[in-house]
Design a protein around this motif. Structure first.
Motif, mmCIF file in Angstrom:
data_model
loop_
_atom_site.group_PDB
_atom_site.id
_atom_site.type_symbol
_atom_site.label_atom_id
_atom_site.label_comp_id
_atom_site.label_asym_id
_atom_site.label_seq_id
_atom_site.Cartn_x
_atom_site.Cartn_y
_atom_site.Cartn_z
ATOM 1 N N GLU A 162 0.862 -1.192 0.000
ATOM 2 C CA GLU A 162 0.000 0.000 0.000
ATOM 3 C C GLU A 162 0.892 1.234 0.000
ATOM 4 O O GLU A 162 1.779 1.361 0.829
ATOM 5 C CB GLU A 162 -0.902 -0.028 1.250
ATOM 6 C CG GLU A 162 -1.649 1.254 1.546
ATOM 7 C CD GLU A 162 -2.610 1.647 0.431
ATOM 8 O OE1 GLU A 162 -3.581 0.920 0.203
ATOM 9 O OE2 GLU A 162 -2.352 2.689 -0.222
ATOM 10 N N ASP A 163 0.629 2.147 -0.943
ATOM 11 C CA ASP A 163 1.539 3.284 -1.086
ATOM 12 C C ASP A 163 1.091 4.533 -0.327
ATOM 13 O O ASP A 163 1.836 5.509 -0.271
ATOM 14 C CB ASP A 163 1.733 3.625 -2.574
ATOM 15 C CG ASP A 163 0.425 3.992 -3.248
ATOM 16 O OD1 ASP A 163 -0.556 3.226 -3.079
ATOM 17 O OD2 ASP A 163 0.368 5.024 -3.933
ATOM 18 N N GLU A 164 -0.120 4.537 0.241
ATOM 19 C CA GLU A 164 -0.516 5.692 1.055
ATOM 20 C C GLU A 164 -0.008 5.462 2.474
ATOM 21 O O GLU A 164 -0.517 4.581 3.175
ATOM 22 C CB GLU A 164 -2.037 5.842 1.073
ATOM 23 C CG GLU A 164 -2.622 6.264 -0.260
ATOM 24 C CD GLU A 164 -4.146 6.158 -0.282
ATOM 25 O OE1 GLU A 164 -4.784 6.556 0.721
ATOM 26 O OE2 GLU A 164 -4.674 5.639 -1.265
ATOM 27 N N ASP A 190 -2.932 -3.334 -2.583
ATOM 28 C CA ASP A 190 -3.609 -2.173 -3.163
ATOM 29 C C ASP A 190 -3.556 -2.278 -4.686
ATOM 30 O O ASP A 190 -2.600 -2.801 -5.252
ATOM 31 C CB ASP A 190 -2.898 -0.895 -2.685
ATOM 32 C CG ASP A 190 -3.640 0.365 -3.114
ATOM 33 O OD1 ASP A 190 -4.873 0.297 -3.290
ATOM 34 O OD2 ASP A 190 -2.985 1.407 -3.271
HETATM 35 CA CA CA Z 1 -2.673 3.345 -4.012
#
Ligand code: CA
Length: 229
Positions: A12-14, A56
């Motif tokens: 997940e990049d957030e 994600d």
């Molecule tokens: Ca994302």
């Protein structure tokens, strides 16, 4: 059920969301790794596979679609896909991508923990199958998604493989079409009884092609199916 001893990979990049997911899963007892870039996922999944992957969809680098599709060529690891795009759900869970469940953003971290537990429980039931059927005619290789009948490879789709796994996990016990649907799809989609019937029909045909004597799946009129080798 606690997640004690379970290893979960979150891609997940957030950062804030990733931290929240991490904290809730750790609080439930899991060991959690977090990756923020899609390119890092597949090497890790090959070299140190976790017990479950939370993935994600939109990521920098390799996106969630590609990661999951590629993962499915070498592993049946349970995957929960995270997406803000409701319209992608059918594709995510279909044969093309092969995720096991999904969460739509925004979701509560409690919901995530509940889904992770449910999916691990389901996978655990499946994992028992290989041991139980160790001396029988059926051998299931979950890593490779392969089923063999007396050593002969069956050419099954992913859904047929899951169906056979679900039935073989409980030899002699009748499973209703509803129970089989739950094993095949975890997403509360409306799947008609006939869908299960047609998958069973194809599965039987493929078993009979491998061995004309093989007819381990019995239909129980008005109830469902059972596996009896
Ligand atoms: Ca994302």
């Amino acid at each position: 059920m606690s997640l004690q001893g379970r290893h979960i990979l979150v891609v997940e990049d957030e950062p804030k969301l990733a931290a929240l997911m991490h904290d809730y899963l750790v609080a439930s007892g899991a060991r959690v790794d977090v990756l923020g870039h899609g390119d890092d996922a597949l090497p890790l999944l090959r070299n140190a596979p976790p017990d479950l992957l939370v993935l994600d969809l939109m990521l920098p680098g390799t996106d969630g679609f590609t990661i999951c599709r590629e993962l499915r060529t070498f592993s049946t690891l349970p995957v929960i896909m995270v997406t803000a795009r409701v319209e992608e759900i059918d594709r995510l869970l279909g044969l093309e991508i092969g995720a096991d469940d999904y969460l739509c953003k925004p979701f509560s971290p409690r919901e995530l923990v509940a889904r992770v537990k449910a999916l691990l429980r389901r996978s655990q039931e499946w994992a028992g199958i290989r041991e139980e059927s160790g001396n029988g005619p059926l051998a299931l290789d979950e890593e490779r998604f392969e089923a063999r009948w007396h050593g002969r490879l069956l050419d099954l789709t992913a859904v047929e493989f899951r169906l056979l796994k679900a039935l073989a996990a409980r030899p002699g016990r009748v499973l209703s079409r509803g129970q089989l649907q739950q094993q095949l799809y975890n997403d509360h989609r409306i799947v008609s009884d006939r869908t299960v019937d047609s998958h069973v029909k194809n599965l039987r045909r493929k078993l009979a092609e491998a061995d004309p004597e093989a007819d381990p799946i019995r239909s129980i009129y008005g109830v469902g199916y059972k596996y009896e080798p």
